[in-house]
Design a protein around this motif. Structure first.
Motif, PDB file in Angstrom:
ATOM      1  N   ASP A  55     -92.921  43.446  72.283  1.00  0.00           N
ATOM      2  CA  ASP A  55     -93.053  44.658  73.102  1.00  0.00           C
ATOM      3  C   ASP A  55     -93.444  44.331  74.546  1.00  0.00           C
ATOM      4  O   ASP A  55     -93.289  45.171  75.430  1.00  0.00           O
ATOM      5  CB  ASP A  55     -94.083  45.608  72.483  1.00  0.00           C
ATOM      6  CG  ASP A  55     -95.496  45.079  72.618  1.00  0.00           C
ATOM      7  OD1 ASP A  55     -96.276  45.650  73.402  1.00  0.00           O
ATOM      8  OD2 ASP A  55     -95.816  44.075  71.956  1.00  0.00           O
ATOM      9  N   GLY A  56     -93.957  43.103  74.818  1.00  0.00           N
ATOM     10  CA  GLY A  56     -94.171  42.674  76.197  1.00  0.00           C
ATOM     11  C   GLY A  56     -95.584  42.760  76.720  1.00  0.00           C
ATOM     12  O   GLY A  56     -95.819  42.506  77.910  1.00  0.00           O
ATOM     13  N   ILE A 106     -86.162  43.177  78.938  1.00  0.00           N
ATOM     14  CA  ILE A 106     -85.496  41.874  78.821  1.00  0.00           C
ATOM     15  C   ILE A 106     -84.923  41.804  77.420  1.00  0.00           C
ATOM     16  O   ILE A 106     -85.630  41.536  76.442  1.00  0.00           O
ATOM     17  CB  ILE A 106     -86.467  40.714  79.086  1.00  0.00           C
ATOM     18  CG1 ILE A 106     -87.058  40.831  80.495  1.00  0.00           C
ATOM     19  CG2 ILE A 106     -85.760  39.368  78.928  1.00  0.00           C
ATOM     20  CD1 ILE A 106     -88.133  39.810  80.802  1.00  0.00           C
ATOM     21  N   ARG A 107     -83.656  42.112  77.317  1.00  0.00           N
ATOM     22  CA  ARG A 107     -82.960  42.155  76.042  1.00  0.00           C
ATOM     23  C   ARG A 107     -81.510  41.751  76.284  1.00  0.00           C
ATOM     24  O   ARG A 107     -81.117  41.467  77.415  1.00  0.00           O
ATOM     25  CB  ARG A 107     -83.046  43.550  75.417  1.00  0.00           C
ATOM     26  CG  ARG A 107     -82.372  44.622  76.242  1.00  0.00           C
ATOM     27  CD  ARG A 107     -82.560  46.005  75.637  1.00  0.00           C
ATOM     28  NE  ARG A 107     -83.822  46.603  76.027  1.00  0.00           N
ATOM     29  CZ  ARG A 107     -84.517  47.436  75.270  1.00  0.00           C
ATOM     30  NH1 ARG A 107     -84.073  47.744  74.067  1.00  0.00           N
ATOM     31  NH2 ARG A 107     -85.638  47.960  75.693  1.00  0.00           N
ATOM     32  N   THR A 110     -78.938  42.568  79.447  1.00  0.00           N
ATOM     33  CA  THR A 110     -79.676  43.140  80.581  1.00  0.00           C
ATOM     34  C   THR A 110     -80.357  42.062  81.422  1.00  0.00           C
ATOM     35  O   THR A 110     -81.076  42.382  82.367  1.00  0.00           O
ATOM     36  CB  THR A 110     -80.758  44.128  80.111  1.00  0.00           C
ATOM     37  OG1 THR A 110     -81.841  43.399  79.506  1.00  0.00           O
ATOM     38  CG2 THR A 110     -80.205  45.145  79.128  1.00  0.00           C
ATOM     39  N   VAL A 111     -80.158  40.786  81.072  1.00  0.00           N
ATOM     40  CA  VAL A 111     -80.873  39.698  81.747  1.00  0.00           C
ATOM     41  C   VAL A 111     -80.345  39.539  83.169  1.00  0.00           C
ATOM     42  O   VAL A 111     -79.141  39.492  83.413  1.00  0.00           O
ATOM     43  CB  VAL A 111     -80.727  38.379  80.965  1.00  0.00           C
ATOM     44  CG1 VAL A 111     -81.411  37.238  81.715  1.00  0.00           C
ATOM     45  CG2 VAL A 111     -81.312  38.524  79.563  1.00  0.00           C
ATOM     46  N   THR A 112     -81.265  39.482  84.133  1.00  0.00           N
ATOM     47  CA  THR A 112     -80.943  39.298  85.548  1.00  0.00           C
ATOM     48  C   THR A 112     -81.732  38.109  86.088  1.00  0.00           C
ATOM     49  O   THR A 112     -82.692  37.650  85.444  1.00  0.00           O
ATOM     50  CB  THR A 112     -81.334  40.549  86.353  1.00  0.00           C
ATOM     51  OG1 THR A 112     -82.767  40.715  86.258  1.00  0.00           O
ATOM     52  CG2 THR A 112     -80.638  41.801  85.818  1.00  0.00           C
ATOM     53  N   PRO A 113     -81.373  37.594  87.263  1.00  0.00           N
ATOM     54  CA  PRO A 113     -82.178  36.513  87.854  1.00  0.00           C
ATOM     55  C   PRO A 113     -83.639  36.908  88.028  1.00  0.00           C
ATOM     56  O   PRO A 113     -84.545  36.072  87.870  1.00  0.00           O
ATOM     57  CB  PRO A 113     -81.492  36.270  89.193  1.00  0.00           C
ATOM     58  CG  PRO A 113     -80.070  36.670  88.969  1.00  0.00           C
ATOM     59  CD  PRO A 113     -80.138  37.853  88.038  1.00  0.00           C
ATOM     60  N   GLU A 114     -83.895  38.171  88.334  1.00  0.00           N
ATOM     61  CA  GLU A 114     -85.283  38.624  88.517  1.00  0.00           C
ATOM     62  C   GLU A 114     -86.055  38.555  87.196  1.00  0.00           C
ATOM     63  O   GLU A 114     -87.238  38.202  87.166  1.00  0.00           O
ATOM     64  CB  GLU A 114     -85.297  40.054  89.062  1.00  0.00           C
ATOM     65  CG  GLU A 114     -84.792  40.208  90.488  1.00  0.00           C
ATOM     66  CD  GLU A 114     -83.265  40.103  90.595  1.00  0.00           C
ATOM     67  OE1 GLU A 114     -82.779  39.832  91.710  1.00  0.00           O
ATOM     68  OE2 GLU A 114     -82.559  40.286  89.564  1.00  0.00           O
ATOM     69  N   LYS A 115     -85.399  38.897  86.093  1.00  0.00           N
ATOM     70  CA  LYS A 115     -86.073  38.853  84.798  1.00  0.00           C
ATOM     71  C   LYS A 115     -86.307  37.410  84.348  1.00  0.00           C
ATOM     72  O   LYS A 115     -87.337  37.101  83.742  1.00  0.00           O
ATOM     73  CB  LYS A 115     -85.257  39.633  83.760  1.00  0.00           C
ATOM     74  CG  LYS A 115     -85.239  41.141  84.037  1.00  0.00           C
ATOM     75  CD  LYS A 115     -84.344  41.883  83.052  1.00  0.00           C
ATOM     76  CE  LYS A 115     -84.328  43.372  83.374  1.00  0.00           C
ATOM     77  NZ  LYS A 115     -83.446  44.147  82.456  1.00  0.00           N
ATOM     78  N   ILE A 116     -85.360  36.531  84.643  1.00  0.00           N
ATOM     79  CA  ILE A 116     -85.569  35.110  84.344  1.00  0.00           C
ATOM     80  C   ILE A 116     -86.748  34.582  85.149  1.00  0.00           C
ATOM     81  O   ILE A 116     -87.580  33.822  84.636  1.00  0.00           O
ATOM     82  CB  ILE A 116     -84.290  34.307  84.633  1.00  0.00           C
ATOM     83  CG1 ILE A 116     -83.166  34.727  83.676  1.00  0.00           C
ATOM     84  CG2 ILE A 116     -84.554  32.804  84.504  1.00  0.00           C
ATOM     85  CD1 ILE A 116     -81.825  34.104  83.979  1.00  0.00           C
TER      86      ILE A 116
END
Length: 426
Positions: A55-56, A106-107, A110-116
């Motif tokens: 859940d984060g 983050i699933r 939906t992954v973006t450079p910002e989430k990485i």
């Protein structure tokens, strides 16, 4: 010892609801010294805490903007208290971190450079703020239920980050159900989730650990103080001892209650385990394992074969799926499959995996011999070969470049579940 404590502890759930307020988190009598004493009483050697579950919610005061303990009803660094207590007790310290993060969305897809970048920042906080770790255990990545692939969120980037910050920290991912057990695919230690039915193969040649629960589930439930626990004899005789013979540690989850303490029945059972199990020290060393940390360059590429059985074409040996397989035409004892590239591709490691134990294939190797050739200057040059039964073969060699790779096999209608090509950093 595995220790699942997080938002789900307060929700009678296994995954916390990402829409709920962090104020729900309130282990008001947290006693990490009690956890450590209980682990010592069971003769355990190390532990692992869920710093962030799916859940984060973060159990440390992260600076990344994610929901964390400082916004909860218990504004204290739980990770700090855990590592201090277990080190003081002479126990090794590991941390668990979920790649899947529902609060930060983050699933899969939906992954973006910002989430990485957020994931990397949080891992860096854990690896720079809490001293040397025995291992970092990852979850929620490359699993059928999370669907975040190693291509969408590149594995090697995370692996290199961990090793740059703590070279001796082992990186372990919960992916054992996806890959054969004879090599370390995207992990330093093979992680089996026994609680989900994953089993260590007999005579496993790689270092591994198998995770299951003392109570019925991972996170604490209201029924636990009086519910039945796994018996000490089962844990020692059926799990610990047989696992050790296969180079596998047992990592047993004990769920703290909503006060942040272990229930009395769990504490008593751990002491009972300790009376039955005496840790005899390190197991004998095993041979070096082949480790795969980069993408399979052959996955999804155009494939050809000498011939195929009905509806089992060569593309199934290049689909990055160890449950499907190519099967040579019936009655044939010599066959080949080939993968082709538009431009020369460089690689230095390959795997040949036969679909042993797969439905319709059987439990006995059908491959008597094999060879792998690469195209060079218009002809074929042998790269590797073998003449022993080959259900699983891994080869490492000097980096080579080619546009075509061919695997020839000899046997009684042989099959291949994956021919993998990898360019591993060395």
């Amino acid at each position: 010892m595995f220790i699942h404590l997080n938002m789900a502890t307060f929700e009678e759930r296994e995954w916390g609801d990402p829409t709920l307020s962090p104020t729900l988190f309130d282990p008001k009598h947290l006693d990490t010294d009690q956890w450590a004493r209980a682990a010592k009483s069971a003769n355990m050697g190390y532990a692992c805490l869920t710093t962030k579950h799916h859940d984060g919610f973060c159990l440390w005061p992260t600076k990344t903007g994610s929901a964390n303990v400082m916004q909860s009803s218990y504004p204290h660094d739980v990770v700090r208290r855990y590592v201090d207590s277990f080190r003081k007790a002479g126990l090794g310290v590991c941390l668990y971190f979920s790649i899947l993060d529902l609060r930060q969305d983050i699933r899969a897809r939906t992954v973006t450079p910002e989430k990485i970048a957020l994931i990397k920042a949080q891992i860096a906080e854990l690896l720079t703020g809490y001293g040397p770790l025995t291992a970092l255990i990852l979850d929620g990545w490359n699993a059928s239920w999370s669907r975040i692939s190693y291509a969408e969120l590149p594995y090697r980037e995370i692996y290199d980050l961990v090793k740059s910050l703590q070279p001796d920290c082992l990186l372990t991912d919960h992916n054992a159900g996806s890959y054969p057990g004879t090599a370390l695919y995207y992990t330093d230690i093979k992680q089996y989730e026994q609680h989900a039915g994953q089993k260590i193969p007999p005579d496993s040649p790689v270092p591994s650990q198998s995770g299951t629960t003392l109570q019925s589930d991972w996170f604490w439930k209201k029924a636990y103080p009086t519910s039945e626990l796994a018996s000490a004899r089962t844990i020692v005789e059926d799990w610990l001892k047989p696992f050790n013979e296969n180079h596998c540690n047992l990592i047993l989850n004990v769920a703290p209650n909503r006060d942040g303490r272990f229930d009395d029945n769990a504490v008593a059972r751990l002491a009972e385990i300790g009376r039955l199990w005496k840790n005899t020290g390190p197991a004998p060393k095993i041979g070096r394992s082949v480790t795969i940390t980069t993408p399979d360059l052959a996955a999804g590429r155009p494939a050809w074969a000498s011939a195929s059985d009905e509806a089992v074409g060569p593309d199934q040996a290049f689909d990055d799926n160890f449950r499907s397989y190519w099967l040579a035409d019936r009655g044939k004892e010599d066959a080949w499959i080939e993968v082709r590239f538009d431009e020369p591709v460089s690689f230095n490691t390959l795997s040949i995996v036969e679909p042993l134990h797969a439905e319709g294939y059987g439990d006995t190797s059908r491959i008597a011999s094999y060879k792998v050739e690469v195209e060079r200057d218009g002809g074929w040059v042998e790269l590797v070969a073998g003449t022993k039964p080959a259900p699983y073969q891994f080869h490492e060699f000097q980096r080579t470049a080619t546009r075509r790779v061919r695997l020839s096999v000899r046997g009684k209608q042989p099959g291949i579940t994956e021919l993998g090509l990898y360019d591993e950093p060395r």
